[in-house]
Design a protein around this motif. Structure first.
Motif, PDB file in Angstrom:
ATOM      1  N   LEU A 193       0.825  -1.214   0.000  1.00  9.99           N
ATOM      2  CA  LEU A 193       0.000   0.000   0.000  1.00  9.99           C
ATOM      3  C   LEU A 193       0.857   1.261   0.000  1.00  9.99           C
ATOM      4  CD1 LEU A 193      -2.733  -0.979   2.635  1.00  9.99           C
ATOM      5  CD2 LEU A 193      -2.863  -1.172   0.150  1.00  9.99           C
ATOM      6  N   ILE A 194       1.977   1.227   0.726  1.00  5.92           N
ATOM      7  CA  ILE A 194       2.801   2.432   0.868  1.00  5.92           C
ATOM      8  C   ILE A 194       3.326   2.911  -0.479  1.00  5.92           C
ATOM      9  CG2 ILE A 194       4.941   3.373   1.810  1.00  5.92           C
ATOM     10  CD1 ILE A 194       4.599   1.562   4.197  1.00  5.92           C
ATOM     11  N   TRP A 195       3.948   2.002  -1.252  1.00  7.30           N
ATOM     12  CA  TRP A 195       4.667   2.454  -2.440  1.00  7.30           C
ATOM     13  C   TRP A 195       3.756   2.907  -3.571  1.00  7.30           C
ATOM     14  CZ3 TRP A 195       8.910   4.151  -1.053  1.00  7.30           C
ATOM     15  CH2 TRP A 195       9.684   3.508  -0.091  1.00  7.30           C
ATOM     16  N   PRO A 196       2.605   2.261  -3.841  1.00  8.88           N
ATOM     17  CA  PRO A 196       1.689   2.858  -4.824  1.00  8.88           C
ATOM     18  C   PRO A 196       1.197   4.239  -4.403  1.00  8.88           C
ATOM     19  CG  PRO A 196       1.119   0.563  -4.458  1.00  8.88           C
ATOM     20  CD  PRO A 196       2.157   0.913  -3.435  1.00  8.88           C
ATOM     21  N   ILE A 197       0.960   4.435  -3.107  1.00  7.33           N
ATOM     22  CA  ILE A 197       0.494   5.744  -2.630  1.00  7.33           C
ATOM     23  C   ILE A 197       1.597   6.790  -2.782  1.00  7.33           C
ATOM     24  CG2 ILE A 197      -0.222   7.015  -0.571  1.00  7.33           C
ATOM     25  CD1 ILE A 197      -1.805   4.560   0.283  1.00  7.33           C
ATOM     26  N   VAL A 198       2.845   6.410  -2.466  1.00  6.55           N
ATOM     27  CA  VAL A 198       3.965   7.343  -2.642  1.00  6.55           C
ATOM     28  C   VAL A 198       4.120   7.719  -4.113  1.00  6.55           C
ATOM     29  CG1 VAL A 198       6.479   7.540  -2.529  1.00  6.55           C
ATOM     30  CG2 VAL A 198       5.209   6.608  -0.584  1.00  6.55           C
ATOM     31  N   VAL A 295      -2.080   4.744 -15.030  1.00  8.34           N
ATOM     32  CA  VAL A 295      -1.366   4.851 -13.763  1.00  8.34           C
ATOM     33  C   VAL A 295      -2.356   5.032 -12.611  1.00  8.34           C
ATOM     34  CG1 VAL A 295       0.234   6.271 -12.421  1.00  8.34           C
ATOM     35  CG2 VAL A 295       0.733   5.767 -14.813  1.00  8.34           C
ATOM     36  N   ASN A 296      -3.303   5.934 -12.793  1.00 11.80           N
ATOM     37  CA  ASN A 296      -4.272   6.225 -11.741  1.00 11.80           C
ATOM     38  C   ASN A 296      -5.132   5.008 -11.408  1.00 11.80           C
ATOM     39  OD1 ASN A 296      -5.933   7.490  -9.918  1.00 11.80           O
ATOM     40  ND2 ASN A 296      -7.022   8.707 -11.423  1.00 11.80           N
ATOM     41  N   VAL A 297      -5.694   4.371 -12.446  1.00 13.98           N
ATOM     42  CA  VAL A 297      -6.586   3.234 -12.233  1.00 13.98           C
ATOM     43  C   VAL A 297      -5.828   2.048 -11.630  1.00 13.98           C
ATOM     44  CG1 VAL A 297      -7.980   1.491 -13.411  1.00 13.98           C
ATOM     45  CG2 VAL A 297      -8.262   3.898 -13.981  1.00 13.98           C
ATOM     46  N   THR A 298      -4.625   1.782 -12.123  1.00 18.38           N
ATOM     47  CA  THR A 298      -3.851   0.649 -11.617  1.00 18.38           C
ATOM     48  C   THR A 298      -3.496   0.850 -10.143  1.00 18.38           C
ATOM     49  OG1 THR A 298      -2.904   0.332 -13.823  1.00 18.38           O
ATOM     50  CG2 THR A 298      -1.809  -0.771 -11.985  1.00 18.38           C
ATOM     51  N   ALA A 299      -3.072   2.060  -9.788  1.00 29.56           N
ATOM     52  CA  ALA A 299      -2.767   2.339  -8.384  1.00 29.56           C
ATOM     53  C   ALA A 299      -4.025   2.255  -7.526  1.00 29.56           C
ATOM     54  CB  ALA A 299      -2.136   3.726  -8.265  1.00 29.56           C
ATOM     55  N   ASN A 300      -5.135   2.819  -8.019  1.00 28.37           N
ATOM     56  CA  ASN A 300      -6.397   2.807  -7.269  1.00 28.37           C
ATOM     57  C   ASN A 300      -6.865   1.385  -6.995  1.00 28.37           C
ATOM     58  OD1 ASN A 300      -9.260   2.927  -6.651  1.00 28.37           O
ATOM     59  ND2 ASN A 300      -9.260   5.026  -7.365  1.00 28.37           N
ATOM     60  N   SER A 301      -6.926   0.565  -8.041  1.00 22.88           N
ATOM     61  CA  SER A 301      -7.457  -0.795  -7.873  1.00 22.88           C
ATOM     62  C   SER A 301      -6.514  -1.664  -7.046  1.00 22.88           C
ATOM     63  CB  SER A 301      -7.717  -1.431  -9.238  1.00 22.88           C
ATOM     64  OG  SER A 301      -6.535  -1.462 -10.015  1.00 22.88           O
ATOM     65  N   SER A 302      -5.189  -1.470  -7.188  1.00 22.92           N
ATOM     66  CA  SER A 302      -4.259  -2.284  -6.404  1.00 22.92           C
ATOM     67  C   SER A 302      -4.373  -1.957  -4.918  1.00 22.92           C
ATOM     68  CB  SER A 302      -2.817  -2.069  -6.885  1.00 22.92           C
ATOM     69  OG  SER A 302      -2.390  -0.753  -6.642  1.00 22.92           O
ATOM     70  N   VAL A 303      -4.580  -0.673  -4.592  1.00 15.69           N
ATOM     71  CA  VAL A 303      -4.729  -0.281  -3.192  1.00 15.69           C
ATOM     72  C   VAL A 303      -6.061  -0.777  -2.634  1.00 15.69           C
ATOM     73  CG1 VAL A 303      -5.014   1.707  -1.652  1.00 15.69           C
ATOM     74  CG2 VAL A 303      -3.171   1.690  -3.326  1.00 15.69           C
ATOM     75  N   GLN A 304      -7.139  -0.620  -3.399  1.00 23.29           N
ATOM     76  CA  GLN A 304      -8.451  -1.047  -2.893  1.00 23.29           C
ATOM     77  C   GLN A 304      -8.514  -2.545  -2.668  1.00 23.29           C
ATOM     78  OE1 GLN A 304     -12.225   0.518  -3.505  1.00 23.29           O
ATOM     79  NE2 GLN A 304     -11.626   2.055  -5.005  1.00 23.29           N
ATOM     80  N   THR A 305      -7.990  -3.324  -3.610  1.00 24.18           N
ATOM     81  CA  THR A 305      -8.080  -4.781  -3.482  1.00 24.18           C
ATOM     82  C   THR A 305      -7.171  -5.312  -2.378  1.00 24.18           C
ATOM     83  OG1 THR A 305      -6.448  -4.969  -5.275  1.00 24.18           O
ATOM     84  CG2 THR A 305      -8.767  -5.177  -5.871  1.00 24.18           C
ATOM     85  N   ALA A 306      -6.134  -4.566  -2.009  1.00 22.88           N
ATOM     86  CA  ALA A 306      -5.214  -5.031  -0.968  1.00 22.88           C
ATOM     87  C   ALA A 306      -5.589  -4.523   0.421  1.00 22.88           C
ATOM     88  CB  ALA A 306      -3.788  -4.578  -1.298  1.00 22.88           C
ATOM     89  N   THR A 307      -6.715  -3.814   0.548  1.00 23.82           N
ATOM     90  CA  THR A 307      -7.089  -3.184   1.812  1.00 23.82           C
ATOM     91  C   THR A 307      -8.274  -3.888   2.451  1.00 23.82           C
ATOM     92  OG1 THR A 307      -6.342  -1.042   0.960  1.00 23.82           O
ATOM     93  CG2 THR A 307      -7.771  -0.999   2.885  1.00 23.82           C
ATOM     94  N   ASP A 308      -8.235  -4.041   3.768  1.00 26.30           N
ATOM     95  CA  ASP A 308      -9.361  -4.590   4.512  1.00 26.30           C
ATOM     96  C   ASP A 308     -10.553  -3.635   4.422  1.00 26.30           C
ATOM     97  OD1 ASP A 308     -10.987  -4.894   7.210  1.00 26.30           O
ATOM     98  OD2 ASP A 308      -9.859  -6.753   6.927  1.00 26.30           O
ATOM     99  N   PRO A 309     -11.780  -4.157   4.163  1.00 29.31           N
ATOM    100  CA  PRO A 309     -12.950  -3.266   4.005  1.00 29.31           C
ATOM    101  C   PRO A 309     -13.197  -2.344   5.186  1.00 29.31           C
ATOM    102  CG  PRO A 309     -13.483  -5.497   3.274  1.00 29.31           C
ATOM    103  CD  PRO A 309     -12.133  -5.569   3.905  1.00 29.31           C
ATOM    104  N   ALA A 310     -12.836  -2.754   6.413  1.00 29.18           N
ATOM    105  CA  ALA A 310     -13.121  -1.935   7.588  1.00 29.18           C
ATOM    106  C   ALA A 310     -12.333  -0.635   7.607  1.00 29.18           C
ATOM    107  CB  ALA A 310     -12.832  -2.733   8.858  1.00 29.18           C
TER     108      ALA A 310
END
Length: 404
Positions: A193-198, A295-310
């Protein structure tokens, strides 16, 4: 339509690219200051009623700016104020809208849904700039603002027609202390999560200042008007739509693909800055739009799919905060750079910084994954590739022997 009309109105009133940069900064400053708190609200409150409130407020800002412009009373500070108010609403609207996608489709189809959501958004961007350019030329910016305000009736009606019982509801975070810190700790504990956000933070701050660059290229380099500005935005949106549809075809979002797309994005911006003629510049901006959206969509979807829903609302608010919240830094900086050294230097600088950021993140990801870059110039071989590091074997200790 409002974005095109707003940028052009500020440029008309002031004649300054820096003023356009200030408008962008004011619109995104609330995201930088309060973005994480918007994510806490998105995790805590039901998203459908929250979106009804935010979409209604955003429509009212468009109507207010239309009234001021059509009555002939508009001044630059009015545009600054409405941009800031719109930014405040976006603080809550962005994470709520991003995470509401998962409630509509469920986790199995989330990656495709994020891409299709972006494609839908880009379809509006494809039509809006062209219509705005015609309206500004024919009847002025006021009617573009008015149409934008009225257009919010569509999402409001759509939200009212959604059947709440069929939503894939995620567990809402209870009210309590420390939820902001909890979200930050969650991100810091997950390198994926850190590196796509950076990376998206650097690209968003330094590589996505297109309102400044396009207005300056149209005004200074090509000595044209609002029709050309609308055309360039339409061409970029067409490229973005193609990028979103291509991203939707991929079922997964890999970090190495994200880094590669960001590297290509930086290269294309530098090439566009050096383009000698208008149509070559326009063609390159189509490619910039396509790769930038990828770039935007790939980063967005990779972060969302790797994150706990809560904690997804808080994580996505951090994602959006670094992506669009960098505009208060990037907008004035590149506005000044454009005024001082010209749009070509400013655009090239944004491309170089985006490329260097992507290269640095790629190397850090490779190092974290135990990979190294292999260069092979032989014919028929892959010239550049990441391969696992070979650990040197530890020397074996020979048993001590005593002399006879």
């Amino acid at each position: 339509m409002q974005r095109i009309a707003q940028d052009w109105l500020v440029l008309t009133l002031t004649g300054s690219a820096s003023a356009v940069g200030i408008t962008i900064a004011l619109q995104f400053l609330p995201m930088l200051l309060f973005g994480l708190y918007g994510g806490v609200l998105a995790d805590r409150l039901p998203k459908r009623p929250l979106l009804l409130a935010t979409q209604s407020a955003m429509g009212l800002t468009g109507v207010a700016l239309a009234v001021l412009t059509l009555s002939g009373q508009v001044e630059v500070w009015h545009v600054y104020l409405t941009a800031f108010l719109l930014g405040l609403v976006t603080v809550v609207d962005n994470p709520a809208r991003q995470t509401f996608v998962s409630e509509l489709v469920g986790p199995a189809q989330l990656s495709n849904a994020v891409s299709l959501n972006s494609a839908n958004f880009q379809s509006a961007r494809l039509i809006g700039p062209a219509v705005a350019g015609v309206l500004i030329t024919a009847v002025g910016s006021g009617y573009a603002f008015l149409f934008n305000g009225v257009s919010f009736l569509a999402p409001i009606v759509a939200l009212l027609l959604i059947r709440p019982a069929e939503l894939h509801r995620s567990e809402r975070a209870p009210r309590g202390k420390g939820q902001l810190r909890e979200g930050l700790r969650y991100v810091s504990a997950h390198p994926e999560l850190i590196w796509p956000i950076v990376l998206i933070g650097f690209v968003g701050t330094f590589g996505f200042n297109f309102p400044i660059w396009l207005t300056a290229f149209v005004h200074e380099v090509y000595d044209s008007g609002a029709e050309t500005y609308g055309l360039l935005n339409t061409l970029m949106a067409a490229g973005s739509l193609a990028g979103a549809l291509l991203a939707a075809r991929r079922g997964t979002s890999r970090l190495r693909f994200l880094v590669g797309a960001a590297l290509l994005f930086g290269v294309l911006e530098v090439l566009a800055a050096l383009a000698p003629g208008f149509w070559l510049f326009a063609l390159l901006m189509v490619l910039v739009g396509m790769v930038g959206l990828t770039v935007n969509v790939t980063a967005n979807s990779s972060v969302q799919t790797a994150t706990d829903p809560a904690v997804r609302g808080r994580v996505m608010s951090l994602f959006m905060m670094v992506f669009v919240g960098g505009a208060p830094l990037g907008g004035p900086l590149f506005g000044w750079l454009t005024d001082a050294y010209g749009p070509r230097v400013s655009l090239a600088a944004g491309g170089v910084i985006s490329f260097l950021a992507a290269a640095a993140v790629g190397l850090l990801l490779a190092r974290a994954g135990g990979l190294r870059l292999r260069v092979d110039l032989r014919r028929g071989h892959k010239h550049l590739a990441f391969v696992p590091r070979q650990r040197e074997p530890r020397p074996s200790r020979k048993p001590l022997t005593t002399a006879a």
